[in-house]
Design a protein around this motif. Structure first.
Motif, PDB file in Angstrom:
ATOM      1  N   VAL A 158     -12.213   0.371   1.774  1.00  0.00           N
ATOM      2  CA  VAL A 158     -11.490   1.467   2.430  1.00  0.00           C
ATOM      3  C   VAL A 158     -10.037   1.079   2.667  1.00  0.00           C
ATOM      4  O   VAL A 158      -9.113   1.881   2.459  1.00  0.00           O
ATOM      5  CB  VAL A 158     -12.183   1.847   3.755  1.00  0.00           C
ATOM      6  CG1 VAL A 158     -11.334   2.840   4.549  1.00  0.00           C
ATOM      7  CG2 VAL A 158     -13.563   2.426   3.488  1.00  0.00           C
ATOM      8  N   ALA A 159      -9.793  -0.172   3.098  1.00  0.00           N
ATOM      9  CA  ALA A 159      -8.424  -0.628   3.319  1.00  0.00           C
ATOM     10  C   ALA A 159      -7.635  -0.637   2.006  1.00  0.00           C
ATOM     11  O   ALA A 159      -6.468  -0.226   1.956  1.00  0.00           O
ATOM     12  CB  ALA A 159      -8.438  -2.019   3.947  1.00  0.00           C
ATOM     13  N   LEU A 160      -8.264  -1.102   0.908  1.00  0.00           N
ATOM     14  CA  LEU A 160      -7.607  -1.094  -0.393  1.00  0.00           C
ATOM     15  C   LEU A 160      -7.295   0.332  -0.834  1.00  0.00           C
ATOM     16  O   LEU A 160      -6.225   0.601  -1.397  1.00  0.00           O
ATOM     17  CB  LEU A 160      -8.507  -1.781  -1.422  1.00  0.00           C
ATOM     18  CG  LEU A 160      -7.979  -1.842  -2.864  1.00  0.00           C
ATOM     19  CD1 LEU A 160      -6.684  -2.631  -2.921  1.00  0.00           C
ATOM     20  CD2 LEU A 160      -9.030  -2.435  -3.793  1.00  0.00           C
ATOM     21  N   LEU A 161      -8.218   1.234  -0.562  1.00  0.00           N
ATOM     22  CA  LEU A 161      -7.989   2.637  -0.895  1.00  0.00           C
ATOM     23  C   LEU A 161      -6.786   3.191  -0.143  1.00  0.00           C
ATOM     24  O   LEU A 161      -5.954   3.910  -0.717  1.00  0.00           O
ATOM     25  CB  LEU A 161      -9.247   3.447  -0.550  1.00  0.00           C
ATOM     26  CG  LEU A 161      -9.151   4.969  -0.729  1.00  0.00           C
ATOM     27  CD1 LEU A 161      -8.925   5.320  -2.189  1.00  0.00           C
ATOM     28  CD2 LEU A 161     -10.409   5.652  -0.215  1.00  0.00           C
ATOM     29  N   ALA A 162      -6.665   2.841   1.149  1.00  0.00           N
ATOM     30  CA  ALA A 162      -5.535   3.325   1.940  1.00  0.00           C
ATOM     31  C   ALA A 162      -4.213   2.778   1.406  1.00  0.00           C
ATOM     32  O   ALA A 162      -3.215   3.499   1.319  1.00  0.00           O
ATOM     33  CB  ALA A 162      -5.726   2.922   3.412  1.00  0.00           C
ATOM     34  N   ARG A 200       0.826   3.778  -1.798  1.00  0.00           N
ATOM     35  CA  ARG A 200       1.757   3.215  -2.778  1.00  0.00           C
ATOM     36  C   ARG A 200       1.866   4.058  -4.051  1.00  0.00           C
ATOM     37  O   ARG A 200       2.871   3.970  -4.750  1.00  0.00           O
ATOM     38  CB  ARG A 200       1.326   1.787  -3.153  1.00  0.00           C
ATOM     39  CG  ARG A 200       1.456   0.791  -2.015  1.00  0.00           C
ATOM     40  CD  ARG A 200       1.019  -0.598  -2.455  1.00  0.00           C
ATOM     41  NE  ARG A 200       1.861  -1.111  -3.526  1.00  0.00           N
ATOM     42  CZ  ARG A 200       2.991  -1.802  -3.350  1.00  0.00           C
ATOM     43  NH1 ARG A 200       3.398  -2.039  -2.112  1.00  0.00           N
ATOM     44  NH2 ARG A 200       3.684  -2.244  -4.367  1.00  0.00           N
ATOM     45  N   LEU A 201       0.866   4.837  -4.329  1.00  0.00           N
ATOM     46  CA  LEU A 201       0.919   5.636  -5.551  1.00  0.00           C
ATOM     47  C   LEU A 201       1.993   6.716  -5.426  1.00  0.00           C
ATOM     48  O   LEU A 201       2.189   7.300  -4.353  1.00  0.00           O
ATOM     49  CB  LEU A 201      -0.433   6.288  -5.821  1.00  0.00           C
ATOM     50  CG  LEU A 201      -1.530   5.373  -6.382  1.00  0.00           C
ATOM     51  CD1 LEU A 201      -2.852   6.131  -6.465  1.00  0.00           C
ATOM     52  CD2 LEU A 201      -1.139   4.863  -7.760  1.00  0.00           C
ATOM     53  N   PRO A 202       2.718   7.018  -6.529  1.00  0.00           N
ATOM     54  CA  PRO A 202       3.733   8.080  -6.475  1.00  0.00           C
ATOM     55  C   PRO A 202       3.093   9.443  -6.241  1.00  0.00           C
ATOM     56  O   PRO A 202       1.950   9.687  -6.640  1.00  0.00           O
ATOM     57  CB  PRO A 202       4.394   8.014  -7.863  1.00  0.00           C
ATOM     58  CG  PRO A 202       3.386   7.345  -8.737  1.00  0.00           C
ATOM     59  CD  PRO A 202       2.644   6.389  -7.863  1.00  0.00           C
TER      60      PRO A 202
END
Length: 691
Positions: free
Chosen positions: A566-570, A575-577
């Motif tokens: 979940v943290a990686l997803l956040a 960060r994604l454009p």
């Protein structure tokens, strides 16, 4: 119980299903087709012309006067204006999304009428044009002379005289703009000769207006008349002047000695272009273009087909050497997008049917949820029509996602009926269906409500984003509701009719079906494949059960892993454009170029030819048609130092590989144009949402 009515009356259930399907078929014929929903807010444009005025003069005497009248209009968001040094002004009035474009146009027209009396006389004579249209081109039709004998002024006059008005009358067309001007009588005054005969330009203007006019000369023998009158005739006087020779003989002044001063004595008269603001070329030949704008709410594909059919018909009577090409055709990409989504929709239906057959392993059981698919999909199209939607990539995408969900309800009905018949072989299909619907009716309704609760809030989003999400949301909710309706009405009637009670022979073995008797080898093959699948699936279930037990035994470890995911997803989400909609290869490109202020049209025309040469010499295999114009025109950039171009790329099948997509082509062009001296040239791809 609702389902009991249709279990006892299966024909009634079929009638309801057929009515739903017929409504969907009728909706298909009436629904407009577009790439995306109509996101752009309605706009109304007001155009005026003040011949000979500069930008500051037209801003003070025309633009501000008209803008001051644009108050008290319902749904008005804002308006913007552009006053050019060519004596023209365009005011764009933008309204809130959902405003009726026809009502908006009428209100703007009424408000503008109040300001006409305060405008200069020259502007009143030219008139104000108030039109509603989308702010983006549907098509740009380029007409050019492949023999290079005609000039772009000749071609633009042909477009204005023969094509512009008929195109504007085609259903679905909101507006049309010609990149160029029609012919006009050009009168070039000689100031020295004017001074010699003591005249000023206003004297010439007054004489032309007085002598170039329509005169109602009356009639001979009109009533009342004496009985001796034997003839009645209408008197026809000379009409407006047509030729340079006729204009040349206009009398400007009579001297005291009886001599007359004619227009040819102080001026040169010739037939030329109304203005020379634009120099346009198509495929490196002299030509002109006409931009066709779609009316709000019109069907893009149907309108484009009508325009193309008319152009093709008129091309048969073009003067020798004239050819036409489409420099910007947005419908090509719309067709491709819709075709791809429809293909995906068909593939999804086929895959869903295959998966159902693999798991149910009975063609009778598979047929019941398979029949639900067309009923629900066609019913959803009927909801589109009632809601005022269009067939676009988002609504079709919602239908693709809904396919997997809409068959769930019918599968639940079939599975439960088969379970009851398996547990009690004496139970008939009808009794099993009645008992099954008693058990699962509430569950089916609850499932639909839960799924609808997930998608329904998106239907209430506001703004342009809400327009996109609303159509997707309503598509999903409508499909879910219709799926439950079919599961409660049609599926029970089908299970009663199609499912058969299992019978045994004298030895207690199940009796063979008709298919097993007629096609024994094929039946055995399917049975072995089904047994193998069931064995494999059971082993998979056992492994999954063991994995679940292992996870439960180490629950804190796996909860920690889940928290890390979940943290990686956040982090990735932040960060994604971001973007409104992804940019795609629409098969077209746009070029905008500009020289320093004060540059003449001759310099801009030389830059225009350089840009053309680059595309045809370096990207020739990727370019199908290119239309360029320097000096403005067609509602685009204005000024001798500006220009624009429209590039139609080759079909997608002819441009294989990433190096030949629109982004790559425009990227290479932008890099090449950076070497142009004193010029700013931008090579761009059209935005995802037009307008």
């Amino acid at each position: 119980m609702l389902s009991r009515i249709f279990i006892d009356r299966p024909i009634f259930a079929w009638v309801i299903a057929i009515i739903i399907m017929l409504g969907g078929v009728g909706a298909i014929l009436g629904l407009p087709i577009a790439q995306y929903p109509d996101v752009a807010p309605p706009q109304v444009t007001v155009r005026a012309t003040f011949p000979g005025a500069n930008a500051q003069t037209i801003q003070n005497s025309v633009t501000q006067v008209v803008e001051q009248s644009l108050t008290g209009i319902d749904g008005l968001l804002y308006f913007s204006s552009s006053s050019s040094s060519r004596g023209s002004v365009t005011i764009t009035v933008t309204f809130a999304k959902g405003t009726d474009p026809d009502i908006a146009q009428v209100q703007v027209q009424n408000q503008v009428q109040q300001s006409i009396s305060r405008l200069p006389q020259q502007v009143q004579q030219q008139g104000l044009v108030v039109r509603k249209s989308n702010p983006d081109n549907l098509l740009i039709v380029g007409v050019y002379d492949e023999t290079d004998k005609m000039t772009n002024q000749d071609v633009s006059d042909y477009l204005v005289s023969n094509l512009q008005d008929p195109l504007g009358r085609i259903p679905g067309i909101g507006d049309s703009n010609v990149f160029g001007a029609q012919y006009a009588m050009r009168i070039w005054l000689n100031p020295n000769k004017l001074a010699a005969v003591q005249l000023i330009p206003s004297d010439v203007t007054g004489a032309i207006q007085a002598q170039n006019t329509e005169v109602a000369a009356g009639e001979l023998g009109g009533q009342p008349q004496p009985d001796t009158q034997m003839l009645n005739a209408t008197v026809t006087a000379q009409s407006r002047l047509q030729t340079p020779e006729q204009f040349a003989n206009i009398i400007l002044k009579t001297q005291s000695d009886g001599a007359t001063v004619k227009l040819k004595d102080v001026a040169r008269i010739e037939l030329g272009a109304e203005n020379y603001n634009a120099r346009s070329r198509v495929n490196r030949h002299p030509g002109a273009g006409i931009a066709v704008l779609l009316a709000p709410g019109a069907d893009a594909l149907k309108t484009a087909e009508l325009v193309k059919a008319y152009i093709t018909q008129q091309a048969k009577s073009f003067p020798p050497g004239l050819k036409f090409a489409y420099a910007n055709d947005t419908t090509d990409f719309i067709k491709l997008s819709i075709e791809e989504v429809v293909k995906t929709l068909i593939e999804a239906i086929i895959l869903v049917v295959i998966v159902m057959f693999v798991f149910l392993q009975s063609w009778r059981a598979t047929l019941i949820p398979a029949i639900a698919v067309p009923v629900v999909l066609l019913g959803t199209l009927g909801v589109f029509y009632l809601a005022g939607f269009s067939i676009n990539t988002l609504t079709l995408f919602g239908m693709v996602l809904a396919i997997g969900l809409l068959v769930d309800d019918a599968i639940v009905v079939v599975e439960n009926v088969e379970r009851l018949m398996e547990e009690d072989p004496e139970l008939s299909p009808r009794d099993a269906t009645v008992k099954s619907m008693d058990e699962i009716t509430v569950a089916l309704i609850a499932i639909a409500l839960v799924l609808s609760a997930v998608f329904l809030p998106m239907a209430f989003f506001g703004g342009s984003t809400g327009v996109i999400y609303r159509q997707f949301s309503v598509t999903m909710v409508a499909a879910m509701m219709l799926s439950v309706l079919v599961a409660l009405v049609l599926s029970p009637a089908l299970t009663t009719t199609l499912l058969k009670q299992k019978k045994t022979d004298e030895n207690g073995e199940p009796e063979q079906s008709w298919g097993e008797r007629k096609f024994p080898k094929t039946s055995r093959l399917f049975r072995r494949a089904g047994d193998k699948f069931n064995t494999t699936f059971d082993r998979g279930v056992e492994k999954y059960t063991g994995a679940v037990k292992a996870v439960v035994a180490r629950k804190w470890l796996f909860l920690l892993i889940y928290a890390g995911i979940v943290a990686l997803l956040a982090v990735l989400f932040l960060r994604l454009p971001t973007g409104f909609l992804p940019t795609e290869d629409q098969g077209a490109g746009i070029v905008q170029f500009q020289l320093p202020a004060g540059a003449t049209q001759g310099r801009t025309f030389a830059l225009q030819k350089q840009i053309e040469n680059y595309y045809f010499e370096n990207e020739g295999k990727n370019v199908r048609t290119m239309f360029t114009v320097s000096g403005g025109g067609g509602g685009g950039a204005s000024g001798q130092n500006t220009g624009q171009g429209f590039v139609s790329f080759a079909p997608w099948d002819d441009r294989k590989g990433k190096e030949n997509n629109a982004d790559a082509i425009t990227g290479r062009a932008s890099a090449a144009f950076q070497g142009f001296r004193d010029a700013q040239v931008y090579s761009l791809v059209p935005p995802a949402v037009r307008g």
